[in-house]
Design a protein around this motif. Sequence first.
Motif, PDB file in Angstrom:
ATOM      1  N   GLN A 265      -3.838 -16.028  27.943  1.00 34.62           N
ATOM      2  CA  GLN A 265      -4.021 -14.930  26.994  1.00 34.62           C
ATOM      3  C   GLN A 265      -5.428 -14.957  26.413  1.00 34.62           C
ATOM      4  OE1 GLN A 265      -0.833 -15.667  24.235  1.00 34.62           O
ATOM      5  NE2 GLN A 265       0.566 -14.274  25.272  1.00 34.62           N
ATOM      6  N   MET A 266      -5.911 -16.144  26.077  1.00 30.77           N
ATOM      7  CA  MET A 266      -7.250 -16.276  25.502  1.00 30.77           C
ATOM      8  C   MET A 266      -8.317 -15.842  26.501  1.00 30.77           C
ATOM      9  SD  MET A 266      -6.761 -19.856  23.346  1.00 30.77           S
ATOM     10  CE  MET A 266      -8.237 -20.499  24.016  1.00 30.77           C
ATOM     11  N   ALA A 267      -8.102 -16.124  27.779  1.00 32.43           N
ATOM     12  CA  ALA A 267      -9.087 -15.785  28.806  1.00 32.43           C
ATOM     13  C   ALA A 267      -9.308 -14.276  28.875  1.00 32.43           C
ATOM     14  CB  ALA A 267      -8.650 -16.327  30.159  1.00 32.43           C
ATOM     15  N   THR A 268      -8.274 -13.500  28.614  1.00 33.55           N
ATOM     16  CA  THR A 268      -8.420 -12.047  28.661  1.00 33.55           C
ATOM     17  C   THR A 268      -8.992 -11.491  27.358  1.00 33.55           C
ATOM     18  OG1 THR A 268      -6.154 -11.686  27.901  1.00 33.55           O
ATOM     19  CG2 THR A 268      -6.505 -11.808  30.285  1.00 33.55           C
ATOM     20  N   GLN A 269      -9.009 -12.284  26.292  1.00 37.44           N
ATOM     21  CA  GLN A 269      -9.472 -11.824  24.987  1.00 37.44           C
ATOM     22  C   GLN A 269     -10.857 -12.350  24.625  1.00 37.44           C
ATOM     23  OE1 GLN A 269      -6.430 -13.228  22.362  1.00 37.44           O
ATOM     24  NE2 GLN A 269      -4.882 -11.857  23.147  1.00 37.44           N
ATOM     25  N   ARG A 270     -11.444 -13.205  25.429  1.00 40.56           N
ATOM     26  CA  ARG A 270     -12.725 -13.831  25.089  1.00 40.56           C
ATOM     27  C   ARG A 270     -13.851 -12.816  25.020  1.00 40.56           C
ATOM     28  NH1 ARG A 270     -11.781 -18.664  28.955  1.00 40.56           N
ATOM     29  NH2 ARG A 270     -10.602 -20.005  27.591  1.00 40.56           N
ATOM     30  N   GLN A 271     -14.696 -13.023  24.039  1.00 45.77           N
ATOM     31  CA  GLN A 271     -15.895 -12.220  23.873  1.00 45.77           C
ATOM     32  C   GLN A 271     -17.083 -13.173  23.853  1.00 45.77           C
ATOM     33  OE1 GLN A 271     -15.989  -8.811  23.659  1.00 45.77           O
ATOM     34  NE2 GLN A 271     -13.810  -8.897  24.097  1.00 45.77           N
ATOM     35  N   PRO A 272     -18.214 -12.774  24.408  1.00 42.85           N
ATOM     36  CA  PRO A 272     -19.375 -13.667  24.372  1.00 42.85           C
ATOM     37  C   PRO A 272     -19.848 -13.895  22.936  1.00 42.85           C
ATOM     38  CG  PRO A 272     -19.964 -11.529  25.289  1.00 42.85           C
ATOM     39  CD  PRO A 272     -18.482 -11.523  25.071  1.00 42.85           C
ATOM     40  N   LYS A 273     -20.272 -15.105  22.666  1.00 44.30           N
ATOM     41  CA  LYS A 273     -20.807 -15.451  21.351  1.00 44.30           C
ATOM     42  C   LYS A 273     -22.255 -14.985  21.299  1.00 44.30           C
ATOM     43  CE  LYS A 273     -21.098 -19.317  18.179  1.00 44.30           C
ATOM     44  NZ  LYS A 273     -20.948 -18.431  17.055  1.00 44.30           N
ATOM     45  N   LEU A 274     -22.597 -14.208  20.293  1.00 44.88           N
ATOM     46  CA  LEU A 274     -23.929 -13.617  20.214  1.00 44.88           C
ATOM     47  C   LEU A 274     -24.872 -14.378  19.290  1.00 44.88           C
ATOM     48  CD1 LEU A 274     -22.828  -9.872  20.084  1.00 44.88           C
ATOM     49  CD2 LEU A 274     -23.510 -11.217  22.077  1.00 44.88           C
ATOM     50  N   THR A 275     -24.334 -15.314  18.523  1.00 45.95           N
ATOM     51  CA  THR A 275     -25.166 -16.102  17.608  1.00 45.95           C
ATOM     52  C   THR A 275     -25.139 -17.563  18.046  1.00 45.95           C
ATOM     53  OG1 THR A 275     -23.296 -16.459  16.121  1.00 45.95           O
ATOM     54  CG2 THR A 275     -24.709 -14.553  15.656  1.00 45.95           C
ATOM     55  N   PRO A 276     -26.139 -18.345  17.658  1.00 45.59           N
ATOM     56  CA  PRO A 276     -26.139 -19.769  18.031  1.00 45.59           C
ATOM     57  C   PRO A 276     -24.927 -20.489  17.442  1.00 45.59           C
ATOM     58  CG  PRO A 276     -28.263 -19.118  17.118  1.00 45.59           C
ATOM     59  CD  PRO A 276     -27.323 -17.970  16.902  1.00 45.59           C
ATOM     60  N   ILE A 277     -24.377 -21.415  18.200  1.00 42.98           N
ATOM     61  CA  ILE A 277     -23.204 -22.163  17.736  1.00 42.98           C
ATOM     62  C   ILE A 277     -23.526 -22.963  16.479  1.00 42.98           C
ATOM     63  CG2 ILE A 277     -23.582 -24.213  19.164  1.00 42.98           C
ATOM     64  CD1 ILE A 277     -20.483 -24.142  19.635  1.00 42.98           C
ATOM     65  N   THR A 278     -24.795 -23.314  16.316  1.00 40.65           N
ATOM     66  CA  THR A 278     -25.199 -24.086  15.143  1.00 40.65           C
ATOM     67  C   THR A 278     -25.105 -23.272  13.853  1.00 40.65           C
ATOM     68  OG1 THR A 278     -27.495 -23.557  15.672  1.00 40.65           O
ATOM     69  CG2 THR A 278     -26.675 -25.711  16.386  1.00 40.65           C
TER      70      THR A 278
ATOM     71  N   GLN B 100      -1.003 -19.702  26.587  1.00 39.55           N
ATOM     72  CA  GLN B 100      -1.976 -19.320  25.570  1.00 39.55           C
ATOM     73  C   GLN B 100      -3.384 -19.280  26.152  1.00 39.55           C
ATOM     74  OE1 GLN B 100      -0.930 -22.418  22.795  1.00 39.55           O
ATOM     75  NE2 GLN B 100       0.090 -20.979  21.415  1.00 39.55           N
ATOM     76  N   GLN B 101      -3.697 -20.213  27.054  1.00 38.02           N
ATOM     77  CA  GLN B 101      -5.010 -20.223  27.694  1.00 38.02           C
ATOM     78  C   GLN B 101      -5.225 -18.947  28.501  1.00 38.02           C
ATOM     79  OE1 GLN B 101      -5.310 -23.797  30.019  1.00 38.02           O
ATOM     80  NE2 GLN B 101      -5.478 -25.116  28.234  1.00 38.02           N
TER      81      GLN B 101
ATOM     82  N   PRO C 136     -15.586 -24.550  20.269  1.00 38.99           N
ATOM     83  CA  PRO C 136     -14.731 -25.718  20.446  1.00 38.99           C
ATOM     84  C   PRO C 136     -13.308 -25.461  19.953  1.00 38.99           C
ATOM     85  CG  PRO C 136     -16.630 -26.212  19.063  1.00 38.99           C
ATOM     86  CD  PRO C 136     -16.656 -24.753  19.334  1.00 38.99           C
ATOM     87  N   ILE C 137     -12.363 -26.197  20.520  1.00 33.65           N
ATOM     88  CA  ILE C 137     -10.954 -26.103  20.140  1.00 33.65           C
ATOM     89  C   ILE C 137     -10.548 -27.438  19.532  1.00 33.65           C
ATOM     90  CG2 ILE C 137      -8.601 -25.798  21.002  1.00 33.65           C
ATOM     91  CD1 ILE C 137      -9.816 -24.187  23.299  1.00 33.65           C
ATOM     92  N   PRO C 138      -9.856 -27.436  18.382  1.00 33.66           N
ATOM     93  CA  PRO C 138      -9.424 -28.704  17.796  1.00 33.66           C
ATOM     94  C   PRO C 138      -8.587 -29.499  18.793  1.00 33.66           C
ATOM     95  CG  PRO C 138      -8.892 -26.866  16.341  1.00 33.66           C
ATOM     96  CD  PRO C 138      -9.377 -26.287  17.634  1.00 33.66           C
TER      97      PRO C 138
END
Length: 70
Positions: A20-33, A17-18, A6-8
């Motif tokens: 730039q972020m799109a080219t830098q995103r990495q998949p999240k490997l752990t649960p968000i919780t 910025q969006q 999430p983004i504040p």
Amino acid sequence: MYAMKPIPVQQLPTQQQQQQMATQRQPKLTPITDDYEISNTVLGLGINGKVVQCTSRSSGHKYALKQQQG
């Protein structure tokens, strides 16, 4: 169920910025919780799901998180 970090709301990125972020995103490997406490407080409803409040476990900042129906 939870796809992205999430983004504040008060710190929404500019279009540049969006991109730039799109080219830098990495998949999240752990649960968000692991990183956020997900509240049952519904902030809004949409066609694809609801938006709930969540809180960062590390900073205590509150965020909006869209839960997509699956």
